[in-house]
Design an enzyme around this catalytic site. Structure first.
Site, short mmCIF file in Angstrom:
data_model
loop_
_atom_site.label_atom_id
_atom_site.label_comp_id
_atom_site.label_asym_id
_atom_site.label_seq_id
_atom_site.Cartn_x
_atom_site.Cartn_y
_atom_site.Cartn_z
N ASP A 103 0.71 -1.45 0.03
CA ASP A 103 -0.17 -0.37 0.15
C ASP A 103 0.37 1.47 0.23
O ASP A 103 0.40 1.91 -0.19
CB ASP A 103 -0.83 -0.11 1.27
CG ASP A 103 -0.25 -0.43 2.89
OD1 ASP A 103 0.59 -0.72 2.82
OD2 ASP A 103 -0.91 -0.16 3.63
N GLU A 184 11.91 -3.56 11.32
CA GLU A 184 12.74 -3.17 10.95
C GLU A 184 14.29 -2.98 11.83
O GLU A 184 15.40 -3.36 11.77
CB GLU A 184 12.50 -1.59 10.71
CG GLU A 184 11.16 -1.17 10.09
CD GLU A 184 9.94 -1.51 10.79
OE1 GLU A 184 9.73 -1.58 11.45
OE2 GLU A 184 9.31 -0.56 10.08
#
Ligand code: UGA
Ligand code: MN
Length: 242
Positions: A103, A184
């Site tokens: 997205d 991350e």
């Protein structure tokens, strides 16, 4: 150098439009290989059709999340990215790895910037968290800190779309944990990354070339509507059962 663009995806009514938009961006990028890691027990036809229509080199991987991560607050896209990492380790020696959600919105300029990543490059991501942006802070051409509304005891408080990695460093020690919010940071720590190794891009991290856009969720149709009419509906390609 080749760019390996890794996209986790899962079926929902927004999936086809998101992947269509992203795929049509990637079609403008030279030397890019699209890895779609599908959160499904078998690769879905509707994803495959989009991939083939782009004409890009691609890899379509089935990478369902472990059953325990069904529910609401779970780490998203991790089984997918792990499967892509393992495919990359087995098949690719050189190039640049970039993670992008299905997205996200990406400016073509970003691809030319990340293509020369030596170890790990970083750049701002728009539309993130309470500050509306997540960005490395650069002083004298070096990353010295991070501007992010959720530091969350992370050494590298960055978004998944805020860095690219040279494939040389994707060794067997590199992994991503199933810990929401820390994917991350832990991934970058597993690379043995140090602050001074980071290559700041996008005019010393002063420009935004990628956004963490989100599409408003599909509203379930009101089944109290005329049932006869509902049976007359044509079968659309991209219709996903709710
Ligand atoms: C943010 C980050 O942008 C993600 O990279 C990170 O994995 C996620 O937070 C997290 O920490 O869990 P966000 O926009 O909040 O992502 O989440 P989504 O866009 O819904 O999901 C991230 C990626 O995983 C998407 O590409 C999505 O298609 C995929 N996903 C999501 C799955 O493969 N399976 C799911 O069940 C849900
Ligand atoms: Mn997202």
């Amino acid at each position: 150098k080749m760019i390996y663009y890794v996209t986790p995806t899962y079926p929902r009514p927004e999936q086809v439009p998101e992947l269509t938009r992203l795929g049509h961006t990637l079609m403008h990028v030279p030397r890019i290989h699209w890895i779609i890691a599908d959160d499904q027990p078998i690769c879905s036809d509707q994803v495959l059709i989009i991939l083939r229509r782009t004409g890009l080199p691609y890899t379509h991987i089935s990478s369902p999340k472990p059953y325990v991560y069904r529910g609401s607050n779970f780490p998203r896209g991790v089984a997918n990215r792990r499967a892509a990492l393992s495919w990359l380790r087995d098949n690719v020696q050189e190039g640049v790895l970039y993670f992008g959600d299905d997205d996200n919105t990406v400016d073509l300029q970003l691809f030319e910037e990340i293509r020369n990543t030596k170890k790990v490059s970083m750049f701002p991501v728009g539309l993130i968290g309470d500050y509306g942006i997540s960005a490395p802070i650069v002083k004298d051409g070096k990353v010295v800190a991070f501007f992010d509304s959720w530091p969350g005891s992370r050494k590298f408080p960055v978004d998944m779309a805020g860095f690219a990695v040279n494939m040389k460093y994707i060794t067997s020690a590199v992994t991503m944990p199933f810990i929401a919010g820390h994917e991350e940071d832990r991934f970058l720590l597993s690379l043995g990354l140090k602050l001074e190794d980071i290559e700041p891009l996008a005019d010393n991290c002063s420009r935004v070339f990628v956004w963490h856009t989100k599409t408003v969720k599909f509203k379930k149709p009101n089944l109290k509507m005329n049932i006869k009419k509902l049976h007359e509906l044509p079968k659309y390609d991209s219709f996903v059962k709710l």
